[in-house]
Structure formats: structure tokens, C-alpha cells
Design a protein around this motif. Structure first.
Motif, PDB file in Angstrom:
ATOM      1  N   PRO A 130     -40.077 -24.949  16.402  1.00 18.16           N
ATOM      2  CA  PRO A 130     -39.250 -23.746  16.202  1.00 18.16           C
ATOM      3  C   PRO A 130     -37.939 -24.074  15.485  1.00 18.16           C
ATOM      4  O   PRO A 130     -37.308 -25.089  15.759  1.00 18.16           O
ATOM      5  CB  PRO A 130     -39.009 -23.248  17.630  1.00 18.16           C
ATOM      6  N   LEU A 131     -37.549 -23.197  14.560  1.00 18.79           N
ATOM      7  CA  LEU A 131     -36.461 -23.474  13.625  1.00 18.79           C
ATOM      8  C   LEU A 131     -35.081 -23.165  14.196  1.00 18.79           C
ATOM      9  O   LEU A 131     -34.822 -22.062  14.679  1.00 18.79           O
ATOM     10  CB  LEU A 131     -36.672 -22.648  12.352  1.00 18.79           C
ATOM     11  N   THR A 132     -34.185 -24.129  14.110  1.00 19.28           N
ATOM     12  CA  THR A 132     -32.758 -23.878  14.348  1.00 19.28           C
ATOM     13  C   THR A 132     -32.228 -23.094  13.152  1.00 19.28           C
ATOM     14  O   THR A 132     -32.533 -23.422  11.994  1.00 19.28           O
ATOM     15  CB  THR A 132     -31.988 -25.200  14.484  1.00 19.28           C
ATOM     16  N   THR A 133     -31.432 -22.057  13.411  1.00 20.07           N
ATOM     17  CA  THR A 133     -31.021 -21.188  12.313  1.00 20.07           C
ATOM     18  C   THR A 133     -29.757 -20.419  12.674  1.00 20.07           C
ATOM     19  O   THR A 133     -29.256 -20.516  13.789  1.00 20.07           O
ATOM     20  CB  THR A 133     -32.171 -20.210  11.960  1.00 20.07           C
ATOM     21  N   ILE A 134     -29.260 -19.657  11.717  1.00 18.15           N
ATOM     22  CA  ILE A 134     -28.139 -18.754  11.935  1.00 18.15           C
ATOM     23  C   ILE A 134     -28.693 -17.338  12.039  1.00 18.15           C
ATOM     24  O   ILE A 134     -29.368 -16.863  11.128  1.00 18.15           O
ATOM     25  CB  ILE A 134     -27.112 -18.829  10.784  1.00 18.15           C
ATOM     26  N   ARG A 135     -28.415 -16.695  13.145  1.00 22.11           N
ATOM     27  CA  ARG A 135     -28.980 -15.360  13.380  1.00 22.11           C
ATOM     28  C   ARG A 135     -28.145 -14.281  12.720  1.00 22.11           C
ATOM     29  O   ARG A 135     -26.956 -14.147  12.979  1.00 22.11           O
ATOM     30  CB  ARG A 135     -29.088 -15.077  14.881  1.00 22.11           C
ATOM     31  N   GLN A 136     -28.804 -13.509  11.858  1.00 21.93           N
ATOM     32  CA  GLN A 136     -28.208 -12.289  11.335  1.00 21.93           C
ATOM     33  C   GLN A 136     -28.696 -11.118  12.191  1.00 21.93           C
ATOM     34  O   GLN A 136     -29.877 -11.042  12.512  1.00 21.93           O
ATOM     35  CB  GLN A 136     -28.634 -12.045   9.886  1.00 21.93           C
ATOM     36  N   PRO A 137     -27.823 -10.165  12.518  1.00 15.52           N
ATOM     37  CA  PRO A 137     -28.247  -9.018  13.324  1.00 15.52           C
ATOM     38  C   PRO A 137     -28.969  -7.975  12.466  1.00 15.52           C
ATOM     39  O   PRO A 137     -28.489  -6.841  12.284  1.00 15.52           O
ATOM     40  CB  PRO A 137     -26.920  -8.489  13.874  1.00 15.52           C
ATOM     41  N   LEU A 138     -30.130  -8.354  11.924  1.00 10.04           N
ATOM     42  CA  LEU A 138     -30.808  -7.510  10.949  1.00 10.04           C
ATOM     43  C   LEU A 138     -31.199  -6.155  11.526  1.00 10.04           C
ATOM     44  O   LEU A 138     -30.953  -5.107  10.923  1.00 10.04           O
ATOM     45  CB  LEU A 138     -32.040  -8.237  10.406  1.00 10.04           C
ATOM     46  N   TYR A 139     -31.840  -6.177  12.691  1.00 14.30           N
ATOM     47  CA  TYR A 139     -32.262  -4.922  13.320  1.00 14.30           C
ATOM     48  C   TYR A 139     -31.049  -4.051  13.642  1.00 14.30           C
ATOM     49  O   TYR A 139     -31.029  -2.854  13.332  1.00 14.30           O
ATOM     50  CB  TYR A 139     -33.062  -5.222  14.583  1.00 14.30           C
TER      51      TYR A 139
ATOM     52  N   ASN B  27     -22.897  14.503   8.098  1.00 12.36           N
ATOM     53  CA  ASN B  27     -22.320  15.605   8.878  1.00 12.36           C
ATOM     54  C   ASN B  27     -20.835  15.800   8.614  1.00 12.36           C
ATOM     55  O   ASN B  27     -20.182  16.602   9.294  1.00 12.36           O
ATOM     56  CB  ASN B  27     -22.549  15.364  10.370  1.00 12.36           C
ATOM     57  N   GLY B  28     -20.300  15.028   7.653  1.00 11.01           N
ATOM     58  CA  GLY B  28     -18.887  15.173   7.328  1.00 11.01           C
ATOM     59  C   GLY B  28     -17.966  14.485   8.296  1.00 11.01           C
ATOM     60  O   GLY B  28     -16.756  14.774   8.321  1.00 11.01           O
ATOM     61  N   GLU B  29     -18.507  13.577   9.099  1.00  9.14           N
ATOM     62  CA  GLU B  29     -17.709  12.861  10.088  1.00  9.14           C
ATOM     63  C   GLU B  29     -17.350  11.467   9.570  1.00  9.14           C
ATOM     64  O   GLU B  29     -17.919  10.991   8.591  1.00  9.14           O
ATOM     65  CB  GLU B  29     -18.487  12.746  11.402  1.00  9.14           C
ATOM     66  N   THR B  30     -16.434  10.809  10.238  1.00  7.35           N
ATOM     67  CA  THR B  30     -16.079   9.436   9.875  1.00  7.35           C
ATOM     68  C   THR B  30     -16.977   8.457  10.632  1.00  7.35           C
ATOM     69  O   THR B  30     -17.544   8.789  11.676  1.00  7.35           O
ATOM     70  CB  THR B  30     -14.612   9.138  10.219  1.00  7.35           C
ATOM     71  N   ALA B  31     -17.103   7.269  10.094  1.00  8.67           N
ATOM     72  CA  ALA B  31     -17.927   6.228  10.726  1.00  8.67           C
ATOM     73  C   ALA B  31     -17.283   4.883  10.455  1.00  8.67           C
ATOM     74  O   ALA B  31     -16.529   4.716   9.488  1.00  8.67           O
ATOM     75  CB  ALA B  31     -19.347   6.253  10.167  1.00  8.67           C
ATOM     76  N   ASP B  32     -17.568   3.917  11.324  1.00  5.77           N
ATOM     77  CA  ASP B  32     -17.035   2.576  11.089  1.00  5.77           C
ATOM     78  C   ASP B  32     -18.179   1.624  10.780  1.00  5.77           C
ATOM     79  O   ASP B  32     -19.348   1.972  10.891  1.00  5.77           O
ATOM     80  CB  ASP B  32     -16.215   2.059  12.283  1.00  5.77           C
ATOM     81  N   SER B  33     -17.819   0.414  10.382  1.00  3.31           N
ATOM     82  CA  SER B  33     -18.820  -0.559   9.925  1.00  3.31           C
ATOM     83  C   SER B  33     -18.875  -1.784  10.824  1.00  3.31           C
ATOM     84  O   SER B  33     -19.217  -2.880  10.373  1.00  3.31           O
ATOM     85  CB  SER B  33     -18.526  -0.985   8.487  1.00  3.31           C
ATOM     86  N   ALA B  34     -18.563  -1.620  12.100  1.00  5.26           N
ATOM     87  CA  ALA B  34     -18.587  -2.753  13.026  1.00  5.26           C
ATOM     88  C   ALA B  34     -20.024  -3.131  13.360  1.00  5.26           C
ATOM     89  O   ALA B  34     -20.828  -2.282  13.742  1.00  5.26           O
ATOM     90  CB  ALA B  34     -17.832  -2.401  14.297  1.00  5.26           C
ATOM     91  N   ILE B  35     -20.369  -4.400  13.171  1.00  2.00           N
ATOM     92  CA  ILE B  35     -21.698  -4.905  13.489  1.00  2.00           C
ATOM     93  C   ILE B  35     -21.567  -6.229  14.236  1.00  2.00           C
ATOM     94  O   ILE B  35     -20.538  -6.898  14.149  1.00  2.00           O
ATOM     95  CB  ILE B  35     -22.552  -5.114  12.215  1.00  2.00           C
ATOM     96  N   PRO B  36     -22.595  -6.622  14.987  1.00  2.00           N
ATOM     97  CA  PRO B  36     -22.519  -7.897  15.717  1.00  2.00           C
ATOM     98  C   PRO B  36     -22.313  -9.070  14.757  1.00  2.00           C
ATOM     99  O   PRO B  36     -22.760  -9.036  13.609  1.00  2.00           O
ATOM    100  CB  PRO B  36     -23.884  -7.979  16.414  1.00  2.00           C
ATOM    101  N   PRO B  37     -21.646 -10.129  15.205  1.00  2.00           N
ATOM    102  CA  PRO B  37     -21.376 -11.284  14.336  1.00  2.00           C
ATOM    103  C   PRO B  37     -22.597 -12.189  14.184  1.00  2.00           C
ATOM    104  O   PRO B  37     -23.571 -12.080  14.935  1.00  2.00           O
ATOM    105  CB  PRO B  37     -20.249 -12.013  15.072  1.00  2.00           C
ATOM    106  N   LEU B  38     -22.519 -13.062  13.204  1.00  2.00           N
ATOM    107  CA  LEU B  38     -23.529 -14.117  13.046  1.00  2.00           C
ATOM    108  C   LEU B  38     -23.396 -15.114  14.193  1.00  2.00           C
ATOM    109  O   LEU B  38     -22.304 -15.308  14.725  1.00  2.00           O
ATOM    110  CB  LEU B  38     -23.330 -14.839  11.717  1.00  2.00           C
ATOM    111  N   GLU B  39     -24.499 -15.750  14.548  1.00  3.55           N
ATOM    112  CA  GLU B  39     -24.433 -16.746  15.612  1.00  3.55           C
ATOM    113  C   GLU B  39     -25.456 -17.856  15.380  1.00  3.55           C
ATOM    114  O   GLU B  39     -26.505 -17.649  14.768  1.00  3.55           O
ATOM    115  CB  GLU B  39     -24.653 -16.110  16.981  1.00  3.55           C
ATOM    116  N   LEU B  40     -25.124 -19.042  15.867  1.00  2.00           N
ATOM    117  CA  LEU B  40     -26.006 -20.196  15.775  1.00  2.00           C
ATOM    118  C   LEU B  40     -27.073 -20.117  16.857  1.00  2.00           C
ATOM    119  O   LEU B  40     -26.765 -19.872  18.024  1.00  2.00           O
ATOM    120  CB  LEU B  40     -25.183 -21.484  15.948  1.00  2.00           C
ATOM    121  N   VAL B  41     -28.329 -20.311  16.459  1.00  2.57           N
ATOM    122  CA  VAL B  41     -29.445 -20.354  17.405  1.00  2.57           C
ATOM    123  C   VAL B  41     -30.064 -21.749  17.317  1.00  2.57           C
ATOM    124  O   VAL B  41     -30.698 -22.101  16.314  1.00  2.57           O
ATOM    125  CB  VAL B  41     -30.504 -19.288  17.087  1.00  2.57           C
TER     126      VAL B  41
END
Length: 326
Positions: free
Chosen positions: A279-288, A303-317
Motif C-alpha cells: 500500500p502506497l504512502t501518499t499525500i491525501r487530497q480531500p477530493l470527495y 441562489n444569490g447568496e455568498t459562499a466560502d471556499s474553506a476545504i479540508p487541508p492536505l495530509e500525509l498518509v
């Protein structure tokens, strides 16, 4: 309409109550809700959308529909649309700026209510121009306007996480399989590779950097060329998991054991990376998560509303393809 007859109101009153625009007495509202429950009535999302001037569809521009990288993101998009009444139209840009432009124009001509752009070669300026016609959210970009929002991961930091892991294991001669030229993600990961070496006071050897293309065959060929040049190294950092799969095959064919002889690390954490041998050691992107969150953000923009772009960070697996250097 059966619901209107049972409730003793007009069909237009039922429609206004469902749309939340009617000012009626509590008795009438309760009567309509009771009639809906008794008939198992379900509003037609398309009909409701047409009344609001919407097609109830969103366009998705993906670069490679065969790639497991985009599969995971699309799964997040699909789950993000669940229960909203929206449907998706998926087209492919094939990492080609002209094709991406044509596909976006096609989606706009089909009156989609918004567009999700998954990576690509279009300039930010071009994306912003298109966003004046329909809301757009895009991965791999840093956009923050009323009608355009970007979701960008810190690829340089992710590459540094990978390199720091190898350096902490005692590796000093670390080969790097790059991504394709003129690709922002690939450029940032190369920058992270170089920065990590500099911070660890390890001299950069350009001969250990070999060009890949984010595909399995590119990883295999890149490491084959590196062996032909007779360079010495104890670890390999592949700029994405698909390249790492190709690297692993090359090492297997040469009888090189991973990680006993050479350590290997990738970038993405695709679903298959848990099942490689080893199994591969890798850097996890929160793709889903990125697909799901981007979809929710697009619906808010629609809908004319505001939104933010916060997503989970990358992490070492850490799995089983890396070990301390002997």
C-alpha cells in the motif's frame, strides 16, 4: 389538482404555498399540507425551476472522465446535488484550453444554472468573463468574486509534507517525478520538493528530477530514464499517485524491493492507493469533500447568496512504501 380540491383552495394558492410566496391563514396552510401528505404529492423540481427562470441543471467540465482522480471529485459533486432537484451535465475539456472554452459555451447555450470547472487550462481571466453569464466554481484556482469562487489546495505545502517525511527517514538522495509542463499543480509540487531540500540544507541535484505526465506510463518511463542515467537515490517522490503506480511497476520489473531497497511516496491518495503492493504512502487530497463543498457553494451562488471556499487541508498518509534508509 387533487391537492387543491382536498384543501378547498385554488391550484395557484397551492403553488404559492409550495414556493413560499403565499400569505395565507394558518388554517389554509395546514389544510394544504394535510392534503399533500394524504396524496403523497411531490413537487416537480423542473416545473418549479421553470417558474423561477431556471433549468435546474448545472454543467460540470471535467478534464479526463477516465481518471480516478476526477471520479472521486465527481462522487462528491453527485452527493452534493442529492435531494436538491438539480441534475448535472458532464463534458470533458481534455486539458485543452480551446476545448474547455467550447464546452463552457455549449453549457451556457443549454441554459445551465451554474458551472463547476474541475481544474483545466483556462486562464482565471477567461473564467471570470464566463462567470458574468452564470455562476462558476472551480478547483485549482484562487477566485473570490460575487459570481466566481475557487477552491485551491496548497500543493507546495503538500509536497513539503512528502519530502519532510522522507528526509526524517534519513533519505538524502530523493528522485522526483514531475507532472506535465505548464501545469500549475505540477509546478507547485516541484517548488515544494526544492524548498524542502533547501530547508533541510540538502543540495539540489537537477539530475534527480525527471519529467512525468501525471499518468502511469509517464511514471514508468521517467524512472526508466533515471536508471539509464545511472543516478544513485534511495527514495522517489512521484508528483501524483498514478505516476507512482508506473514507478512501482518499473521497480518491480527491475527486481527492486519497495521499501526495502527504495522508498516511494505519491500525491493524491486515490482509492486504489490503499490496495497497491505494498500500500502506497501518499499525500491525501480531500477530493470527495472538495466536490461536495464546491457543489454546495455553487448552489448558494445560484441562489444569490455568498459562499466560502474553506476545504479540508492536505495530509500525509503513511502506509508501507516508505521506511528508514539503511
Amino acid at each position: 389538482m387533487e391537492v387543491a380540491r382536498l384543501a378547498g383552495v385554488s391550484p395557484s394558492t397551492v403553488s404559492r404555498i409550495l414556493n413560499g410566496t403565499a400569505k395565507v391563514s394558518d388554517d389554509k396552510r395546514l389544510a394544504v399540507l394535510a392534503a399533500i401528505a394524504s396524496t403523497n404529492f411531490a413537487p416537480n423540481p423542473m416545473a418549479q425551476g421553470l417558474k423561477k427562470g431556471r433549468s435546474m441543471t448545472i454543467g460540470i467540465v471535467v478534464q479526463d472522465i477516465s481518471s480516478p482522480f476526477f471520479d472521486e471529485t465527481l462522487r462528491g459533486v453527485d452527493d452534493g446535488l442529492a435531494g436538491t432537484g438539480f441534475a448535472s451535465v458532464i463534458v470533458s475539456g481534455h486539458w485543452n484550453e480551446e476545448e474547455e472554452t467550447d464546452r463552457i459555451r455549449l453549457l451556457l447555450a443549454r441554459k445551465v444554472d451554474g458551472i463547476i470547472l474541475l481544474s483545466g487550462r483556462l486562464s482565471d481571466a477567461a473564467v471570470l468573463r464566463f462567470s458574468t453569464q452564470r455562476p462558476i466554481v472551480s478547483t485549482g484556482r484562487d477566485l473570490h468574486t460575487r459570481n466566481a469562487l475557487g477552491f485551491k489546495l496548497d500543493n507546495e505545502h503538500g509536497a513539503m509534507l512528502a519530502m519532510r517525511h522522507l528526509i526524517e527517514l534519513g533519505h538524502r538522495r530523493i528522485a522526483f517525478v514531475t507532472g506535465p509542463r505548464h501545469n500549475n499543480d505540477a509546478d507547485e509540487r516541484l517548488a515544494g520538493y526544492k524548498r524542502a531540500l533547501h530547508e533541510a540544507d540538502i543540495a539540489l541535484d537537477p539530475k534527480l528530477i525527471v519529467e512525468g505526465d501525471f499518468h502511469e506510463a509517464g511514471g514508468l518511463l521517467a524512472i526508466s530514464h533515471l536508471f539509464e542515467s545511472q543516478q544513485q537515490f534511495t527514495a522517489i517522490f512521484a508528483a501524483n499517485d498514478l505516476s507512482a503506480y508506473g514507478v512501482r511497476l518499473c521497480l518491480y520489473r527491475k527486481g527492486i524491493r519497495v521499501p526495502d531497497d527504495i522508498s516511494l511516496i505519491g500525491f493524491d491518495d486515490l482509492p486504489g492507493s490503499s490496495y497497491t503492493t505494498p500500500p502506497l504512502t501518499t499525500i491525501r487530497q480531500p477530493l470527495y469533500d472538495m466536490g461536495r463543498i464546491a457543489t454546495h457553494a455553487l448552489l448558494r451562488l445560484i441562489n444569490g447568496e455568498t459562499a466560502d471556499s474553506a476545504i479540508p487541508p492536505l495530509e500525509l498518509v503513511v502506509r508501507e512504501t516508505t521506511r528508514r534508509v539503511r
